[in-house]
Write a protein that holds these residues in place. Structure first.
Motif, PDB file in Angstrom:
ATOM      1  N   GLU A 316       6.581  30.727  38.236  1.00  0.00           N
ATOM      2  CA  GLU A 316       5.130  30.774  38.362  1.00  0.00           C
ATOM      3  C   GLU A 316       4.702  30.911  39.822  1.00  0.00           C
ATOM      4  OE1 GLU A 316       3.328  27.932  35.768  1.00  0.00           O
ATOM      5  OE2 GLU A 316       1.322  28.533  36.381  1.00  0.00           O
ATOM      6  N   GLU A 494       3.087  37.548  28.325  1.00  0.00           N
ATOM      7  CA  GLU A 494       2.903  36.115  28.511  1.00  0.00           C
ATOM      8  C   GLU A 494       3.845  35.312  27.649  1.00  0.00           C
ATOM      9  OE1 GLU A 494      -1.148  35.608  27.525  1.00  0.00           O
ATOM     10  OE2 GLU A 494      -1.828  36.614  29.336  1.00  0.00           O
TER      11      GLU A 494
ATOM     12  N   THR B  47      -4.337  26.082  30.903  1.00  0.00           N
ATOM     13  CA  THR B  47      -4.629  27.447  30.451  1.00  0.00           C
ATOM     14  C   THR B  47      -5.779  28.044  31.259  1.00  0.00           C
ATOM     15  OG1 THR B  47      -3.946  26.761  28.253  1.00  0.00           O
ATOM     16  CG2 THR B  47      -5.119  28.830  28.416  1.00  0.00           C
ATOM     17  N   ARG B  50      -4.560  28.810  34.725  1.00  0.00           N
ATOM     18  CA  ARG B  50      -3.633  29.937  34.738  1.00  0.00           C
ATOM     19  C   ARG B  50      -4.385  31.255  34.575  1.00  0.00           C
ATOM     20  NH1 ARG B  50       1.654  27.960  31.266  1.00  0.00           N
ATOM     21  NH2 ARG B  50       2.832  27.159  33.038  1.00  0.00           N
ATOM     22  N   LEU B  56      -2.152  34.279  33.244  1.00  0.00           N
ATOM     23  CA  LEU B  56      -2.416  34.573  31.835  1.00  0.00           C
ATOM     24  C   LEU B  56      -3.652  35.457  31.759  1.00  0.00           C
ATOM     25  CD1 LEU B  56      -1.996  31.132  30.024  1.00  0.00           C
ATOM     26  CD2 LEU B  56      -0.334  32.965  30.238  1.00  0.00           C
TER      27      LEU B  56
END
Lengths: 818, 247
Positions: A316, A494, B47, B50, B56
């Motif tokens: 990440e 993803e 989430t 991200r 994402l």
């Protein structure tokens, strides 16, 4: 997509440094190849020096009846009877007279006979040998009795003797296995006298009448036992040479020339030069090594760079830097590529040096024969580099994709091991003698490169090979780009990058399958369906092949047609329909059962008509490219055109059944599943690949693959199964009719060798289309495709594409979005 | 600086089937402000963040970060944010200096400026003694410092911290929070997620309470207190969550 090479370079340099700081990678890539082969070489040298074969036990019964010249010398065979005199020491011979002599010696020196070991003593061995001998005699007697009983038609006696014979045979094997004897030689009584008698009879020129034969020696051994089988070879070597000497003596006595037994005995002339011998060695070694090592070299860095990065929690970190995903993938790809290339090259250099060094050593050793396997010529080495690049690129990209998918290094190894096994299998296949480059193999991944390199090392003068280099290189580069595209695609997903470490449970998964049913199958379902169909085909292959053969060994045509229909229904349509019922909520949508517009029906039929001559001539034009059809298939094809078979039956088997079954499976379930990826173009390509692969035979794979593209397009555009079904039926019917027409024409010689503007008929009655037909068909074909792809149907109602998400579609297959 | 409107995200999961992680989240964060995203585990904090960091893609709605749309210009967005979470580890086989330098280069920083900035950051964060220590040899606190240095090396206007103190001991956590407070004083736009009430109370100017992919309440501490008549933030948080559970 615009790539900033600066970022790629930054990532590449970092990854390289990272890998070079990893001791495991360094060891695998640099240290192992540099040490492995020299170590192996030294090890082998030492082994050959230190290797001592244990002596094997041979029992010779009746040695007093051995004719001269001497076969035995104490407890050994005579040394001069072996090509390598040292082999005599590897056989310990036990004879009655030898035991007697030893006992006398022992009595003289007052040493008691000791049996401190488990091993049987010589006298025990001798006793076992005698028991086997008498058992053999019993068995031979039984055989004679059995033959007599069979001749008498005495059923009861025959069965009894058969049973007891197999009983004796088993006992005999057991006795021999437990005896500790590796080879038992039984010399019949009066053997020497008999040989002597025949010698004299032959020498006596005045004598008339035939010369009677005499009982021969028997050698008992067990081929399944390695020790016994090796000992047997040595014993026969000695005995053959011994026999030669007896024969020489016999010929001499009779005043006949020594060459009597070999009236032909050609003189062998081997023209292989030393360089050719070495070329042969390298051509076996280098391609395999190149493939395996470029794979291994990519394997470990790829896992570390992708799965390892996920595992260590730095993925990440990298993803949030401004570099694009494609730049990250390229950076990683070039890292893996450089390791793959250096591993392969280092291995080749190391094994080359070791080989050359070993060979010079071997030459200096006494008793060496053959020359130095010199290094392969320079131009071959240049080719290695040229071929290595696309090969390594493909492996690097493949490993990268699989490693990206993995969540941890351990998982990465699980995914990559099958790839390694597959590659190993393929190299073994390419390395097998007689495997040569053909047009077909030249476009196969890995095999093309391996075979081209094999050919270049073996026979650099062959100019044809240089022509093959073009397709080999083009396709290799194509495959590596494809693999790279896949890995970039993986990196943009993803669900791949953020796969949670979820526990996989079969029960959970099944529940998920049942619970989360959707209208159409998922991508995975489609793959699963295809794999199931392939497995069923594979599993039923033997059964179906047997079912079509009549008891007399002939191919039963009607039976074949029936079996084909059953196979289509049971193994292709049923699995797809079953999965449709179990895994989806809407059979209607999944299989596109809705009725099509009239326009689509007309288009499909028109396309079938236009595609027939094009496809036929393409197949004819590419005949040289594919390996010839297997015999069975060729006969089946012949049967298809056989006018003796009822036409409706053939059409059922070759057109109706496939049209329905294959459409249901490939344009129904599988295409719907693939279309869920959101890319209609990709779905069509994948379903046509699956459709092609199912046809197994290269010609048909190619043909079906192309038609699959067309059928997929029709199915997606019309959103109905039926136009594709009609196309399939019409197309296959035309092929059948074409074949039958040819057969009918061939029956009358007047029909042959016709030549008209639109078609010709060749010597076998095959109707071939001339270029005007092809131009017309081509024009119609292109026009119809345009109509198919162009905007909405004439009915004014857009052909709905329910199964495709409202995501942009790939390629030039522009589709209206609904 | 950050504008989030009706953000949605759903994905499929083996165990739970189709999962909605975010259903219509909206908020704004301004420069010089720390915005706290407060919620239990699995609420959708990670989430959201991200998506803001473009790792994402949203399945619906819009998010503008530093003037760029996360869906349309993700590279531009990434260039203008600093992101730190418990998932952004540091490389084992790189020294602290190399690691931060590498990211500075990836951000396209000019080399002489990068070296200057590296020196100053390493001094302010007291990292000079771990300059040449490999990541694998560092303690958690050292690693966290390197992560912060990596986050701020390119001096981004927007900073995103996803539970930056999780798993840290009290001392290190305190240091991290202090650094974040300093960044606010420099006029940065900061978004910060946590499930620890104390951190929010101490640090944040405005708070959003998020649960099951939805924002239950949003506003400054004083505003929330007035709106719900509950001065204790912890009580307020539990009230809202249990109401939402009951609904």
């Amino acid at each position: 997509m615009f790539v900033q090479w600066r970022n790629v370079k930054l990532i590449l340099l970092r990854e390289l440094r990272d890998q070079l700081r990893d001791r495991r990678t360094l060891f695998m890539v640099f240290v192992l190849p540099l040490l492995l082969y020299p170590t192996l070489g030294i090890g082998m040298l030492q082994l050959t020096m230190l290797f001592t074969e244990q002596s094997r036990t041979i029992v010779v019964l009746g040695e007093e009846s051995l004719p001269p010249p001497p076969l035995l010398n104490g407890d050994r065979f005579v040394r001069t009877l072996f090509l390598d005199a040292n082999h005599a020491a590897k056989l310990r011979v036990i004879t009655a007279s030898d035991i007697l002599r030893q006992q006398q010696e022992r009595i003289q020196s007052a040493v008691p006979e000791t049996s401190e070991e488990e091993r049987p003593t010589p006298s025990q061995l001798l006793i076992s040998g005698r028991e086997i001998q008498s058992k053999l005699a019993t068995r031979n007697q039984h055989r004679l009795d059995l033959m007599a009983a069979v001749a008498r038609n005495d059923e009861a006696e025959t069965t009894r003797l058969r049973d007891s014979l197999s009983q004796i045979q088993t006992e005999l094997s057991e006795m021999f296995a437990n005896s500790g004897i590796q080879v038992l030689v039984i010399i019949p009584e009066r053997f020497d006298k008999n040989v002597e008698r025949v010698n004299l009879e032959l020498a006596d020129r005045t004598r008339t009448g035939s010369i009677s034969d005499y009982p021969r020696p028997v050698i008992v051994y067990n081929k399944a036992d390695e020790k016994s089988s090796v000992a047997y070879q040595r014993v026969t070597e000695a005995m053959n040479r011994w026999e030669d000497r007896i024969l020489e003596h016999r010929l001499e006595l009779a005043g006949l020339p020594k060459t009597l037994p070999d009236p032909v005995k050609p003189i062998r002339e081997d023209l292989a030069s030393e360089s050719q011998l070495s070329a042969m060695m390298w051509s076996k070694l280098f391609p395999a090594l190149l493939v395996i090592m470029s794979m291994t070299g990519a394997f470990y860095p790829a896992i570390d760079l992708c799965a390892g990065e996920k595992e260590r929690g730095t993925m990440e970190t990298l993803l949030i830097c401004p570099a694009k995903r494609i730049e990250i993938v390229l950076g990683k790809f070039f890292t893996v590529l450089s390791f793959s290339i250096s591993t392969a090259l280092l291995n080749l250099i190391s094994i080359g040096m070791t080989g050359a060094h070993m060979a010079t050593l071997a030459q200096r050793m006494p008793g060496a024969h053959g020359g130095t396997p010199g290094f392969p010529p320079l131009h071959a080495l240049a080719w290695i580099i040229v071929l290595l690049l696309p090969l390594a690129a493909m492996f690097s990209a493949l490993c990268l994709s699989l490693a990206t998918f993995a969540r941890s290094s351990k998982e990465g190894q699980y995914y990559l091991t099958p790839l390694l096994m597959f590659t190993l299998g393929l190299t073994v296949f390419c390395g097998s003698p007689g495997m040569e480059l053909t047009p077909f193999y030249s476009i196969m991944p890995i095999a093309g490169v391996a075979l081209l390199l094999k050919g270049l090392l073996l026979n650099p003068q062959e100019t044809m090979l240089y022509w093959y280099a073009i397709p080999v290189l083009t396709t290799s580069i194509g495959y590596s780009l494809l693999a790279l595209w896949w890995s970039i695609d993986q990196f943009q997903r993803e669900d791949v990058l953020f796969r949670e470490a979820e526990r996989f449970e079969l029960r959970l998964w099944l529940r998920h399958l049942m619970r989360d049913k959707e209208a159409t199958p998922s991508f995975t379902h489609a793959v699963f369906c295809f794999v199931t169909i392939m497995m069923l085909q594979f599993a039923s292959f033997r059964f179906l092949a047997n079912a079509t053969i009549t008891p007399s060994g002939e191919l039963d045509a009607v039976q074949t047609l029936k079996v084909m229909m059953v196979q289509q229904l049971a193994l292709i349509a049923s699995p797809a329909l079953m999965m449709g019922i179990m895994l989806t909520t809407s059979m209607w949508q999944t299989f596109r059962f809705r009725l099509p517009s009239i326009k689509m029906i007309a288009l499909a039929l028109g396309l079938a008509l236009a595609a027939h001559p094009l496809s036929l001539m393409l197949a004819v034009g590419l005949q040289w490219f594919f390996p010839p059809l297997p015999d069975g298939i060729a006969r089946l094809m012949e049967g298809m055109g056989d006018p003796k078979q009822p036409l409706w039956m053939i059409l059922m088997a070759f057109a109706l059944a496939p049209a329905f079954c294959e459409e249901v499976a490939f344009r129904g379930f599988i295409l719907s599943g693939f279309a869920r990826s959101g890319r209609a173009g990709l779905a069509i390509v994948l379903s046509s690949l699956a459709f092609g692969i199912m046809h197994m035979i290269p010609q048909q794979v190619f043909n079906a693959g192309l038609l699959g593209l067309l059928l997929g397009l029709i199915a997606i555009r019309s959103n109905s199964l039926w136009p594709g079904f009609l196309f399939h039926f019409a197309f296959n019917s035309l092929s059948v009719l074409h074949g039958r027409l040819g057969r009918q024409l061939a029956a009358n010689p007047d029909n042959l060798h016709q030549n008209t503007f639109f078609y010709t008929v060749d010597g076998q009655g095959h109707v071939l289309y001339q270029w005007p037909t092809l131009v017309i068909a081509g024009t119609i074909f292109v026009g119809l495709i345009y109509l198919l792809v162009a905007k909405q149907g004439a009915s004014g109602q857009p052909e709905t594409i329910d199964s495709i998400d409202s995501q942009p579609l790939m390629g030039n297959v522009a589709m209206p979005r609904v | 600086m950050i504008h989030v409107e009706n953000l949605q995200k759903s994905f499929s999961d083996l165990r739970r089937g189709q999962v909605t992680a975010l259903s219509g989240v909206s908020f704004d964060v301004h420069p010089g402000e720390i915005f706290g995203l407060l919620g239990p585990n699995g609420a959708g904090k990670t989430t959201t963040l991200r998506i803001l960091s473009t790792v994402l893609r949203p399945t619906g709605g819009q998010a503008i970060v530093a003037g760029y749309d996360v869906s349309k210009e993700p590279e531009k967005v990434r260039g203008h944010i600093g992101f730190m979470s418990c998932n952004t580890g540091i490389y084992d086989r790189m020294t602290a200096w190399e690691m931060v330098e590498y990211f500075g280069r990836l951000y396209g920083m000019e080399e002489s400026f990068l070296q200057q900035r590296l020196e100053s950051i390493f001094t302010t964060l007291q990292m000079q003694e771990i300059r040449d220590v490999l990541g694998s040899k560092m303690s958690t606190g050292m690693k966290q410092k390197v992560s912060i240095a990596r986050t701020i090396i390119h001096d981004p206007p927007v900073m995103i911290f996803d539970e930056p103190t999780s798993g840290l001991d009290v001392l290190v956590a305190r240091a991290v929070l202090k650094t974040i407070a300093t960044l606010k004083d420099q006029g940065k736009c900061i978004i910060f997620s946590t499930h620890i009430m104390r951190e929010v109370e101490k640090l944040c100017d405005r708070i959003a309470i998020i649960h099951r992919g939805q924002i239950l309440a949003i506003g400054s501490r004083a505003e929330l207190e007035k709106l719900y008549g509950e001065p204790d933030m912890e009580e307020l948080f539990f009230d809202l969550i249990s109401k939402s559970e009951a609904a």
